[in-house]
Design an enzyme around this catalytic site. Structure first.
Site, PDB file in Angstrom:
ATOM      1  N   GLU A  52      -0.223  -8.014   6.439  1.00 15.40           N
ATOM      2  CA  GLU A  52      -0.855  -6.782   5.942  1.00 15.40           C
ATOM      3  C   GLU A  52      -1.823  -7.137   4.817  1.00 15.40           C
ATOM      4  OE1 GLU A  52       1.758  -3.230   7.138  1.00 15.40           O
ATOM      5  OE2 GLU A  52       2.035  -3.643   5.017  1.00 15.40           O
ATOM      6  N   GLU A  78       2.833  -2.265  -1.535  1.00 13.06           N
ATOM      7  CA  GLU A  78       2.855  -1.076  -2.393  1.00 13.06           C
ATOM      8  C   GLU A  78       4.045  -1.116  -3.341  1.00 13.06           C
ATOM      9  OE1 GLU A  78       2.616   1.944   0.618  1.00 13.06           O
ATOM     10  OE2 GLU A  78       0.486   1.557   0.908  1.00 13.06           O
ATOM     11  N   SER A 126      -4.595  -0.086   8.214  1.00 16.57           N
ATOM     12  CA  SER A 126      -5.615   0.787   8.829  1.00 16.57           C
ATOM     13  C   SER A 126      -5.685   0.669  10.353  1.00 16.57           C
ATOM     14  CB  SER A 126      -6.991   0.538   8.202  1.00 16.57           C
ATOM     15  OG  SER A 126      -6.976   0.939   6.849  1.00 16.57           O
ATOM     16  N   HIS A 160       6.916  -4.874   0.904  1.00 22.52           N
ATOM     17  CA  HIS A 160       5.636  -4.180   1.125  1.00 22.52           C
ATOM     18  C   HIS A 160       4.796  -4.263  -0.147  1.00 22.52           C
ATOM     19  CE1 HIS A 160       2.610  -1.224   2.042  1.00 22.52           C
ATOM     20  NE2 HIS A 160       3.004  -1.261   3.297  1.00 22.52           N
ATOM     21  N   ASN A 162       5.538   3.301   9.544  1.00 17.94           N
ATOM     22  CA  ASN A 162       5.979   3.291   8.144  1.00 17.94           C
ATOM     23  C   ASN A 162       5.532   4.616   7.531  1.00 17.94           C
ATOM     24  OD1 ASN A 162       6.533   2.885   5.483  1.00 17.94           O
ATOM     25  ND2 ASN A 162       5.086   1.203   5.170  1.00 17.94           N
ATOM     26  N   TRP A 163       6.473   5.524   7.418  1.00 13.55           N
ATOM     27  CA  TRP A 163       6.128   6.864   6.915  1.00 13.55           C
ATOM     28  C   TRP A 163       5.822   6.870   5.420  1.00 13.55           C
ATOM     29  CZ3 TRP A 163      10.195  10.724   9.426  1.00 13.55           C
ATOM     30  CH2 TRP A 163       9.877  10.873  10.792  1.00 13.55           C
ATOM     31  N   LYS A 164       6.151   5.798   4.735  1.00 13.91           N
ATOM     32  CA  LYS A 164       5.981   5.729   3.271  1.00 13.91           C
ATOM     33  C   LYS A 164       6.657   6.952   2.627  1.00 13.91           C
ATOM     34  CE  LYS A 164       1.987   2.861   4.006  1.00 13.91           C
ATOM     35  NZ  LYS A 164       0.693   2.359   3.564  1.00 13.91           N
ATOM     36  N   GLY A 189      -4.508   1.450   3.959  1.00 14.70           N
ATOM     37  CA  GLY A 189      -4.915   2.782   3.506  1.00 14.70           C
ATOM     38  C   GLY A 189      -6.391   2.910   3.186  1.00 14.70           C
TER      39      GLY A 189
HETATM   40  P1  13P Z   1      -2.097   2.288   6.761  1.00 14.23           P
HETATM   41  O1  13P Z   1      -1.895   2.217   8.253  1.00 14.23           O
HETATM   42  O2  13P Z   1      -2.065   3.679   6.225  1.00 14.23           O
HETATM   43  O3  13P Z   1      -3.286   1.480   6.336  1.00 14.23           O
HETATM   44  O4  13P Z   1      -0.830   1.568   6.110  1.00 14.23           O
HETATM   45  C1  13P Z   1      -0.485   0.303   6.544  1.00 14.23           C
HETATM   46  C2  13P Z   1       0.796  -0.066   5.947  1.00 14.23           C
HETATM   47  O5  13P Z   1       0.914  -0.195   4.749  1.00 14.23           O
HETATM   48  C3  13P Z   1       1.927  -0.229   6.849  1.00 14.23           C
HETATM   49  O6  13P Z   1       3.035  -0.724   6.188  1.00 14.23           O
END
Ligand code: 13P
Length: 267
Positions: free
Chosen positions: A181, A111, A226, A109, A23-25, A187
């Protein structure tokens, strides 16, 4: 009494194969993506046991289609509209994602759910849009730290799943993906322990199996939060962990390669 899917059933259905999703966000640009994808392709083309997917921002889906179409890496988006078509400025429909060869889409997600006030009902609609258009939804569920400390994680995740089940039944989870998640792990560098992941993944599988055993046996459950090269193997060998959803460590090829290699080993 709840039913669980037997490991044999999982193996027969091909679901024993692990899945690692990047997931590159909101990261990347044309130049950086080109380099990173070339590194992914070089490092991951030998993997036989593990399926790899990249979920990128919308503007780069055409680039993924161009660079990944003849590789063993699939791609997808990070969000989808809850409606099929119409006057919804700024939204991107399931059919549009299909135009760019997407097979997968992340839905709900945390976020997005927190920053854009996505309700469980909206997320359920997005999940259904994906299914109706032949995309595989990756539904994110998870609890906050306060909810975990209060012991409410099963209640919270149960409610997230119930919203979809109430509208469409548990059968909709066949050939779908749920990603556990925990919000406190995203993060932060603080991943769930294998014991915590095992308990939540078992809860999710059993919840679906208690209503529809077949759907539960055809559901993949990923862990996200993470994941890094150091903790990947211990998380990915856990029962009912069918793979990982990787944020930060997918932005750098070497780390991502190590996580995919751990998944391959965990198969
Ligand atoms: P991180 O791996 O940066 O914690 O992010 C996890 C995530 O949100 C995957 O969708």
């Amino acid at each position: 009494m709840s039913q669980t899917a037997s490991p044999d059933l999982l193996k027969k259905s091909g679901l024993a194969k692990k899945l690692v999703v990047a997931n590159w966000k909101m990261h990347g640009n044309l130049e950086k993506n080109k380099v990173l994808l070339a590194q992914y392709i070089a490092a991951l083309s030998g993997l036989k046991q593990t399926k790899i997917v990249v979920c990128a921002p919308y503007p780069y889906l055409a680039q993924l289609q161009q660079l990944l179409q003849h590789t063993n890496i699939s791609w997808g988006a990070q969000n989808i509209a809850k409606n099929a078509e119409g006057a919804y400025t700024g939204e991107v429909s399931a059919a549009m994602l299909k135009d760019f060869g997407c097979e997968y889409v992340i839905v709900g997600h945390s976020e997005r759910a927190t920053a854009y006030c996505e309700s469980d009902e909206n997320i359920a609609q997005k999940f259904v849009q994906a299914k109706q258009h032949g995309l595989t939804p990756i539904l994110c569920v998870g609890e906050t730290l306060i909810e975990r400390e209060a012991g409410l994680m099963e209640l919270v995740i149960g409610k997230q799943l119930d919203t979809i089940i109430a509208q469409h039944g548990a059968a909709i989870f066949a050939d779908s993906i749920i990603s556990y998640e925990p919000i406190w792990a995203i993060g932060t560098g603080l991943a769930a322990t294998p014991i915590q992941a095992q308990a939540m993944h078992k809860f999710i599988r059993n919840k679906i199996a208690s209503i529809d055993k077949e759907a539960a046996s055809r559901l993949k459950i990923l862990y996200g939060g993470s994941i890094n090269p150091q903790n990947a193997l211990q998380l990915l060998v856990v029962s009912n962990v069918d793979g990982g959803l990787v944020g930060k460590c997918s932005l750098e090829a070497q780390g991502f390669e190590k996580i995919c290699a751990a998944a391959d080993m965990a198969n």
